[in-house]
Design an enzyme around this catalytic site. Structure first.
Site, short mmCIF file in Angstrom:
data_model
loop_
_atom_site.label_atom_id
_atom_site.label_comp_id
_atom_site.label_asym_id
_atom_site.label_seq_id
_atom_site.Cartn_x
_atom_site.Cartn_y
_atom_site.Cartn_z
N GLN A 1 0.84 -1.20 0.00
CA GLN A 1 0.00 0.00 0.00
C GLN A 1 0.87 1.25 0.00
O GLN A 1 1.98 1.25 0.55
CB GLN A 1 -0.95 0.02 1.21
CG GLN A 1 -2.24 -0.72 0.95
CD GLN A 1 -3.23 -0.64 2.09
OE1 GLN A 1 -2.84 -0.61 3.25
NE2 GLN A 1 -4.50 -0.65 1.78
N THR B 1 0.58 -3.11 7.40
CA THR B 1 0.82 -4.55 7.37
C THR B 1 -0.07 -5.20 6.31
O THR B 1 -0.42 -6.36 6.40
CB THR B 1 0.61 -5.15 8.78
OG1 THR B 1 1.44 -4.44 9.70
CG2 THR B 1 1.01 -6.61 8.87
N HIS B 2 -0.43 -4.42 5.31
CA HIS B 2 -1.35 -4.87 4.27
C HIS B 2 -0.58 -5.35 3.06
O HIS B 2 -0.64 -4.76 1.97
CB HIS B 2 -2.33 -3.75 3.92
CG HIS B 2 -3.03 -3.20 5.12
ND1 HIS B 2 -3.52 -1.92 5.18
CD2 HIS B 2 -3.30 -3.75 6.33
CE1 HIS B 2 -4.07 -1.71 6.37
NE2 HIS B 2 -3.93 -2.81 7.08
N THR B 3 0.19 -6.43 3.24
CA THR B 3 0.90 -7.07 2.15
C THR B 3 -0.06 -8.05 1.47
O THR B 3 -0.83 -8.74 2.14
CB THR B 3 2.13 -7.81 2.67
OG1 THR B 3 1.72 -8.76 3.66
CG2 THR B 3 3.11 -6.85 3.30
N ASN C 1 -3.72 -4.80 -4.73
CA ASN C 1 -4.12 -4.26 -3.44
C ASN C 1 -4.94 -2.99 -3.60
O ASN C 1 -4.61 -2.12 -4.41
CB ASN C 1 -2.90 -3.97 -2.55
CG ASN C 1 -3.24 -4.05 -1.08
OD1 ASN C 1 -4.40 -4.26 -0.71
ND2 ASN C 1 -2.25 -3.89 -0.23
#
Length: 592
Positions: free
Chosen positions: A348, A518-520, A558
């Site tokens: 992100q 932590t939006h992998t 994403n």
């Protein structure tokens, strides 16, 4: 090392975070034996998150007590394939959770449904702007389901966590005060929105003055007494300011501990084994059927666990690594574009502006939750015309306060002293009078951004580490600079004494040191055929049909939002398919 074979079980679940606990809770009604293997320790609201122990910023937020130990396993990182990847020695940019509950313990609780365009980004862009608008190296892909198919599962998860929010669109009718861009929903939120802070009032007024549409952040922070579908009583949020990086002591923030485990632990056909580090998924001689998993126990023994059905529900990066280690699916090759495991890794794009006000403006940041924010969605996804901007995607812009902790949540001007009496004086001057405008932006997938196994570095068990090849691309840098201009316009309208901008420039490279999100996502993406994806719309592995893979590893690209809504809705969707169709013909692909 002693090797041992356990008695077989019907279902083995790898990782007991959000998706693992949801899968277990939904499938336990089948009566089949279910074993969850969690590599970390067991944790529950009491005693592990009890107050005042949990409100220890040094232990939990700085020393990362709830997070993965990088000394045992980490990833290696490089910007491009010409570089040698180096091990990530201390997590900073993203923070994988560890132990029961996983990242569901330490998240902030922002709970979004995707926009309809998020799920059909490729076809939407082609329809609006033509295929040539998509860069040649961008591997954009639609999700294999529609928003309408997933709507009941978004609704169910919101009820499981007692979500707070203001609906913007119920059955096609726009609702005052909500997000006018959101996709239609059947029901409003289970509980009323979180209180809008004074800082949110200032942001909302400025946004409205500029013609934008502010609304409260949807949150998995319960604002009213709530009993969820699992008959679990949730508490009412008390705005303690300790959401991010902490477990919730008040049973208010949505987590496996608050919402699922109190009901799940009662079932006799469910068993939890902690300190069980799964090192591979076992398959039969031709690799087309999973026979169980192998894990290392707390004593260092290698245990084979036979099972008829395997559900891989670890963190996104771990899911991809386990598939690669287990030789399931064809590894992605960035040179040829062939293969699927490791493909479409994304992250992100974030940015922010610090606003410094005079002493007449008091914000009291300590009275907050992880999701006390006021947002606009006017520049997210396809909510605006991109034709003259030259990029795909967008971002949310918000004013959010998540707490006022003394170590990590103090914003000072760049020119302020870094230590000593001058630093203390700057804190005294600015602590109550400073707020932030932030952005969270989408990241598209690229041929050159991927995950594979590192040829050099290994974990504590001698297995190759996961290698991440990733850098910011021109599309996202153009997008975030466009968003910066919009955010800066709101900042000026809010009329602070001064402000300082913290957005990436057109020359920025991915920096693993500062926390971003932590939006992998990606690496085991979902799709409509085995050539473009690892799993189908039901999260079932094309090559090994008795293996299901959950979580953000399945995202084709994403979006700007926190991914938890899609992650958990797709897990519920997949669990329903397993119960209603797969178990009738086990081992076969569920047909769309």
């Amino acid at each position: 090392m002693t090797k041992k074979i356990n008695p077989p079980v019907d279902i083995v679940i790898v990782g007991l975070g959000w998706t693992g606990s949801l899968m277990a809770m939904e499938l336990v009604k089948s009566g089949l034996s279910i074993l969850a293997l969690e590599r970390g320790e067991d944790r529950d609201t009491y005693p592990d998150f009890a107050y005042p122990r949990i409100a220890d910023e040094l232990t939990y937020a700085v020393r990362l007590k709830l997070f993965q130990n990088a000394a045992k396993e980490t990833v290696t990182v490089r910007h491009n394939a010409t570089q040698t990847a180096m091990p990530y020695r201390r997590f900073g940019s993203f923070l994988p959770g560890d132990g029961v509950g996983g990242a569901g313990c330490h998240w902030n609780g922002m709970l979004w449904r995707p926009l309809e365009a998020d799920l059909s980004m490729r076809s939407t862009v082609i329809e609006k702007y033509g295929a040539d608008f998509i860069p040649s190296d961008m591997t954009l892909q639609d999700y294999p389901f529609t928003y309408a198919e997933m709507e009941p599962w978004f609704d169910k998860f919101e009820k499981i966590v007692g979500a707070a929010g203001q609906a913007g669109n119920i059955n096609g009718v726009l609702q005052p005060g909500g997000n006018p861009f959101e996709a239609p929903r059947k029901n409003g939120y289970p509980t009323k929105p979180l209180r809008r802070l004074y800082s949110g009032d200032l942001f909302a007024k400025a946004a409205e003055n500029l013609g934008y549409n502010p609304f409260p952040c949807p949150a998995a922070n319960t604002t009213e007494p709530w009993v969820n579908p699992y008959n679990v009583q949730l508490g009412v949020c008390n705005y303690c300011g300790y959401c991010e990086r902490f477990g919730c002591f008040n049973y208010s923030k949505g987590s496996p501990q608050s919402c699922i485990l109190p009901a799940l632990r009662r079932h006799k056909n469910f068993t939890l084994q902690t300190h069980a580090h799964v090192i591979r998924i076992n398959t039969d001689s031709n690799g087309s059927r999973a026979t169980g998993v192998t894990y290392i126990d707390e004593q260092g023994n290698e245990i084979e666990q036979p099972a008829d059905l395997v559900i891989l529900s670890a963190f996104q990066l771990h899911n991809v690594r386990l598939l690669l280690l287990s030789k399931i699916g064809k590894p992605y090759d960035p040179m040829t574009g062939e293969g699927v495991v490791g493909k479409n890794y994304a992250y992100q794009m974030t940015g922010g502006i610090n606003l410094f006000f005079d002493k007449t403006q008091i914000f009291n940041p300590f009275g907050a939750t992880g999701a006390t924010g006021t947002f606009i969605d006017n520049f997210n996804a396809e909510n605006f015309d991109h034709s003259s901007h030259g990029f795909i995607g967008g971002a949310t812009i918000s004013q959010t306060i998540t707490g006022g902790r003394p170590i990590q949540q103090i914003s000072l001007p760049k020119e302020a002293p870094k230590w000593g009496s001058g630093w203390k004086a700057a804190i005294k001057e600015h602590y109550l009078h400073t707020i932030n405008i932030g952005s969270s932006g989408s990241v598209m997938p690229y041929r050159q951004c991927y995950l594979d196994l590192d040829p050099t570095y290994k974990d504590v068990y001698g297995q190759p580490l996961l290698r991440m090849t990733f850098d910011w691309q021109k599309n996202e840098l153009l997008m975030t600079n466009f968003i910066k201009e919009k955010a800066e316009g709101i900042a000026r309208e809010m009329n602070p004494k001064h402000y300082q901008v913290g957005f990436k420039t057109l020359n920025s490279h991915y920096d693993v040191r500062p926390y971003q999100s932590t939006h992998t996502t990606g690496g085991a993406i979902m799709g409509d055929n085995p050539k473009n994806s690892v799993v189908n719309k039901y999260l079932q592995c094309w090559d090994v049909p008795n293996l299901f893979v959950t979580g953000a590893s399945c995202f084709p690209q994403n979006l700007a939002y926190n991914p938890t809504g899609i992650v958990c809705a797709t897990a519920l969707f997949a669990a329903n398919e397993i119960l209603t169709r797969y178990l009738n013909e086990p081992g076969k692909l569920v047909q769309a």
